[in-house]
Write a protein that holds these residues in place. Structure first.
Motif, short mmCIF file in Angstrom:
data_model
loop_
_atom_site.label_atom_id
_atom_site.label_comp_id
_atom_site.label_asym_id
_atom_site.label_seq_id
_atom_site.Cartn_x
_atom_site.Cartn_y
_atom_site.Cartn_z
N UNK A 696 11.37 -6.38 0.76
CA UNK A 696 10.63 -5.43 -0.07
C UNK A 696 10.65 -4.05 0.56
N UNK A 697 10.84 -3.01 -0.25
CA UNK A 697 10.68 -1.66 0.28
C UNK A 697 9.21 -1.35 0.50
N UNK A 698 8.90 -0.38 1.37
CA UNK A 698 7.50 0.04 1.48
C UNK A 698 6.98 0.48 0.11
N UNK A 699 5.79 0.00 -0.22
CA UNK A 699 5.26 0.22 -1.56
C UNK A 699 5.04 1.70 -1.84
N UNK A 700 5.41 2.13 -3.04
CA UNK A 700 5.13 3.49 -3.48
C UNK A 700 4.77 3.45 -4.96
N UNK A 717 1.62 3.31 -11.76
CA UNK A 717 3.02 3.23 -12.14
C UNK A 717 3.84 3.01 -10.87
N UNK A 718 4.67 1.96 -10.90
CA UNK A 718 5.42 1.58 -9.71
C UNK A 718 6.61 2.50 -9.50
N UNK A 719 6.71 3.07 -8.31
CA UNK A 719 7.91 3.77 -7.89
C UNK A 719 8.88 2.77 -7.26
N UNK A 720 8.33 1.86 -6.46
CA UNK A 720 9.08 0.72 -5.94
C UNK A 720 8.47 -0.54 -6.55
N UNK A 721 9.09 -1.67 -6.29
CA UNK A 721 8.46 -2.93 -6.68
C UNK A 721 7.12 -3.04 -5.97
N UNK A 722 6.10 -3.52 -6.68
CA UNK A 722 4.76 -3.72 -6.12
C UNK A 722 4.40 -5.19 -6.28
N UNK A 723 4.22 -5.85 -5.17
CA UNK A 723 3.98 -7.30 -5.18
C UNK A 723 2.49 -7.60 -5.09
N UNK A 724 1.95 -8.26 -6.10
CA UNK A 724 0.55 -8.71 -6.14
C UNK A 724 -0.42 -7.53 -5.99
N UNK A 725 -0.24 -6.53 -6.83
CA UNK A 725 -1.12 -5.36 -6.82
C UNK A 725 -2.54 -5.79 -7.18
N UNK A 771 -8.87 -0.03 -1.13
CA UNK A 771 -9.29 -0.48 -2.46
C UNK A 771 -8.09 -1.02 -3.24
N UNK A 772 -6.97 -0.33 -3.17
CA UNK A 772 -5.76 -0.74 -3.88
C UNK A 772 -4.78 -1.33 -2.86
N UNK A 773 -4.41 -2.57 -3.07
CA UNK A 773 -3.58 -3.29 -2.09
C UNK A 773 -2.39 -3.94 -2.77
N UNK A 774 -1.33 -4.17 -2.00
CA UNK A 774 -0.24 -5.03 -2.44
C UNK A 774 0.42 -5.62 -1.20
N UNK A 775 1.24 -6.65 -1.40
CA UNK A 775 1.80 -7.37 -0.26
C UNK A 775 2.75 -6.49 0.53
N UNK A 776 3.57 -5.71 -0.17
CA UNK A 776 4.62 -4.96 0.53
C UNK A 776 4.16 -3.57 0.94
N UNK A 777 2.98 -3.52 1.56
CA UNK A 777 2.51 -2.25 2.09
C UNK A 777 3.33 -1.90 3.33
N UNK A 778 3.64 -0.61 3.45
CA UNK A 778 4.42 -0.18 4.61
C UNK A 778 3.97 1.18 5.04
N UNK A 788 0.61 7.43 -4.40
CA UNK A 788 0.02 6.48 -3.47
C UNK A 788 1.04 5.71 -2.69
N UNK A 789 0.53 5.02 -1.73
CA UNK A 789 1.32 4.12 -0.91
C UNK A 789 0.38 3.43 0.02
N UNK A 790 0.91 2.65 0.92
CA UNK A 790 0.06 1.88 1.82
C UNK A 790 0.12 2.47 3.21
N UNK A 791 -0.91 2.14 4.00
CA UNK A 791 -0.94 2.65 5.37
C UNK A 791 -0.03 1.79 6.25
#
Length: 792
Positions: A696-700, A717-725, A771-778, A788-791
């Protein structure tokens, strides 16, 4: 003629060291002491352990009331629920004693009442002392816990369970009052309604006169009258062409008002016309001749202090079951018989009820006084609940037959009684006599005969607990059961629930109550190869909640795909009684965990599930499911790599299996591809490898939060694939709720979440970690407000 006067005012509570604490009736010692500020909240931090002394203390409830002659011949003190070992006195004279929380008591008191002020005292002995005394007299009996709960007729889980605290209660837990009457009173009304429109109304009366009495019954404009010379009667009414009551998903739930009159006294209750049958070996329930695939949940007491459970709270909890696609609730045998409100709501909502008799996970003595107490409680509740169309099954116990067969009990019992006489003789006899309109099953798990292995998947009901305790959740697919009455996987409660229950700063996984043996280790071990290992509390919370949702959904989907060979699943469990890490879908503060959202998908009328090179199309609706099944193999950047379309027709209440065509069955790169299956509005996204092995790419994403009536609309809106948002708005407002979770998006796709809240929230916080999470956070993705994105 009769009149009723509640005695709920002016009570005080005393013990050796306390005197005159104001008491609420109905209620219990714990809630009275809590309200008076004598004890801390038993549900918070480690307070449970500080308050264990309460169950070993003796407690006295006392009140005074005024009375004057009312012209009636008889007056009874009616106690609907005393918990548990009680001595009652009125004006210093003993009325009698009790030792069963599960039944009501009635004491004649006319001769003791004084004009003017009267004093009523209810003294509760220690439940522990009573149970330990009976154990010493009758001999040890094995059980799941080192507690004497099988030696007292009381809610077993009061003594602690692998999801519940040890809070051994005492008190007047259901209404108490004076009933005055003359000549005769309706002691019991037991209607048995069937789908052909027949209603047999069985009536038992208590009377002071031998003069003939007139008894009438009326429903849907049909009336019957009987001249009553004795103390019991049966009236038969026939309603032409009644509207049938159906479980939800199979039809409507029409209810009819039944009125029974004895002179000026009237009993009223709602009934429904339906038949329910059980095919034993296959364990297939049928309502009005139609087989029902059970989409069930197990129910435990919703609070350790049941007087706090209002009708509104029950409506909310059972509403959560309905909204998750549930059609049956199993009232588990370590609790109690629920209130009238519970079964009334089940009638209205179309929820079938499987009712365990209250025996669980232990060998129970059959000697006196237990045998008589068990018969008395069974007779009372079988008669009380007979009118409810929702009640579908009486079950003798939870796991006691399995315990005797498989848990080494026989050697420890040394031929002492263990409950077999209850489950195979007494209870089925009571049901056959008082409620022949419903099936009885001796226990769960059970294979249909005493000599068979109780937990045999080929027959009857099974419980699956090697998953969670030892095995990965994919082991569910090794089973081909007829009916699964218990299975589940743990996950922590909502963040706001955990934050309220713990004063830890910061929160850690150990901040949550955890009662299961090795529970914390099993949570982490259960992640297996499915999800990454958590490094922080926030990761632990999200990933273990997600893993619980996936594990249970895996089991439900697999068992549903086996229909009609398998005809039911009852997930352990719907609810919790306090804030705890457990198997529940709804936590102890009533908040929905990610499991609830996964269950809603897995219990939908129509389900797509991909496994072992095929797609199972489950259609548990009354209409055929037809269309073009689209199967697309995608790269992680979203581009389609292969597509196949299969025309399908799934009959009502049926399953169709479609082998994956070669072009989509095997990926070119398991780490870099996804499969999307869609039929109509139903879609599923499946990985070809476990998530940690997918590149998975880092989530965006691009996200916005817009204020709307009642809360916020959050668009991602997904820029990359978002797994289990997944969105967790309770981190910002403990009362906030979101309408969906666990959404997988391909690049360019959008999801809209509706957050319900009365507060003004920070839009930026609604669309960012944690607050907003997904599996492929990077690594964090750069961007201005709204991106947005993950930390890291």
């Amino acid at each position: 003629m009769s009149s009723y006067r509640p005695l709920h005012d002016g009570w005080t509570l005393s013990s050796r060291d306390l005197d005159g604490v104001p008491a609420t009736v109905p209620g219990c010692v714990h809630t009275d002491l809590l309200a008076a500020g004598v004890i801390p909240d038993p549900y918070l931090d480690g307070n449970e352990h500080l308050l264990a002394w309460i169950g070993r203390e003796e407690w006295t409830y006392r009140t005074t009331f005024t009375w004057s002659p009312d012209g009636h011949e008889r007056t009874d003190l009616v106690c609907e629920g005393l918990d548990t070992v009680a001595e009652l006195t009125l004006n210093g004279v003993s009325l009698g004693s009790t030792a069963n929380q599960h039944r009501s008591y009635r004491f004649p008191v006319r001769h003791l009442l004084r004009e003017g002020v009267n004093e009523l005292v209810v003294h509760f002995g220690s439940a522990y002392a009573y149970a330990e005394e009976r154990r010493a007299a009758l001999g040890e009996r094995p059980g799941a816990y080192d507690e004497p709960y099988q030696f007292i007729r009381k809610t077993a889980c009061n003594f602690g369970w692998d999801w519940g605290p040890n809070v051994v209660t005492a008190g007047i837990w259901r209404p108490i009052g004076l009933e005055s009457w003359s000549r005769a009173r309706l002691a019991e009304v037991r209607p048995l309604a069937r789908a052909d429109g027949t209603v047999e109304v069985h009536v038992r009366v208590e009377r002071t006169t031998e003069e003939p009495l007139t008894l009438t019954a009326e429903v849907a404009g049909t009336r019957a009258e009987h001249r009553l010379d004795g103390r019991s009667a049966a009236l038969t009414l026939r309603v032409p062409e009644p509207e049938l009551w159906w479980p939800r998903g199979y039809g409507a739930q029409p209810l009819y008002d039944l009125a029974v009159r004895l002179g000026a006294q009237e009993w009223t209750g709602r009934i429904g016309f339906r038949d329910v049958e059980l095919e034993p070996e296959a364990f297939r329930l049928a309502v009005n001749g139609v087989p029902v695939f059970v989409r069930g949940v197990n129910w435990i007491p919703d609070d350790c202090f049941p007087a706090r459970v209002t009708r509104d709270r029950l409506a909310a909890r059972l509403g959560q079951a309905v909204d998750a696609g549930v059609n049956l609730v199993r009232v588990w045998g370590g609790g109690t018989y629920e209130s009238d409100d519970f079964y009334d709501l089940a009638d209205e909502l179309g929820l079938l009820v499987w009712q365990d008799f209250p025996f669980a996970c232990a060998a129970y003595p059959e000697e006196e006084p237990f045998r008589s107490e068990v018969e008395a409680e069974a007779r009372e509740h079988v008669a009380r609940l007979a009118r409810h169309p929702s009640l579908a099954l009486w079950c003798g116990n939870n796991e006691n037959l399995e315990g005797h067969a498989d848990w080494g009990w026989q050697e420890r019992l040394e031929h002492r009684s263990w409950g077999a006489g209850f489950y195979h003789d007494l209870l089925p006899s009571v049901v056959a006599e008082l409620d022949p309109s419903r099936p009885y099953w001796p226990g769960s798990p059970y294979s249909g005969a005493p000599g068979l292995p109780p937990n045999d998947p080929a027959r009857g009901t099974i419980h699956i607990w090697d998953v969670w305790n030892r095995e990965d959740y994919t082991r569910y697919a090794a089973y081909r059961p007829r009916f699964v009455a218990e299975f589940g996987f743990q996950g922590p409660p909502a963040y706001a629930t955990l934050r309220r229950a713990s004063s830890d700063e910061p929160l850690t996984p150990d901040s949550s109550h955890q009662k299961a043996i090795d529970g914390q280790d099993k949570l982490l071990r259960g992640l297996g190869e499915h999800l990454p290992r958590p490094e922080t509390f926030d990761d632990w919370h999200y990933l273990t909640q997600l893993n619980q949702a996936r594990a249970v959904a895996f089991g439900v989907e697999w068992f549903r795909s086996l229909m009609p060979s398998c005809m039911g699943t009852i997930v352990w469990q719907l609810n919790d009684c306090w804030p705890v890490t457990s198997w529940s879908a709804v936590d102890g503060d009533g908040r929905r965990k990610p499991l609830w959202y996964a269950l809603r998908r897995a219990y939908a009328d129509r389900l797509l599930t991909v496994r072992d090179g095929q797609v199972s199309l489950v259609n548990d609706s009354a209409e055929p499911w037809t269309g073009e099944l689209a199967l697309v193999r995608h790269g992680l950047t979203g581009e389609p790599l292969a597509k196949e379309v299969v025309s399908v027709h799934v009959a009502p209440r049926a399953v169709t299996r479609v082998a994956l065509p070669r072009a989509v069955a095997a990926p070119g790169d398991p780490a870099g591809e996804l499969l999307v299956a869609r039929l109509g509005e139903t879609r599923v996204v499946a990985c070809y490898a476990e998530d940690p092995a997918v590149a998975f790419p880092p989530a965006a994403w691009e996200a916005s939060a817009e204020r709307v009536d009642g809360g916020y609309r959050v668009t991602v809106t997904a820029v990359t694939v978002l797994r289990e948002l997944t969105l967790f708005p309770d981190r910002l407002d403990p009362d906030a709720e979101v309408d969906d979770q666990l959404v997988t998006l391909l690049p360019g796709e959008s999801a809209v979440f509706h957050v319900t809240t009365a507060r003004d929230l920070d839009p930026a916080a609604l669309t960012a970690f944690p607050v907003l999470r997904c599996v492929n956070e990077g690594a964090p993705v750069s961007g201005g407000s709204g991106s947005g994105g993950a930390r890291g």
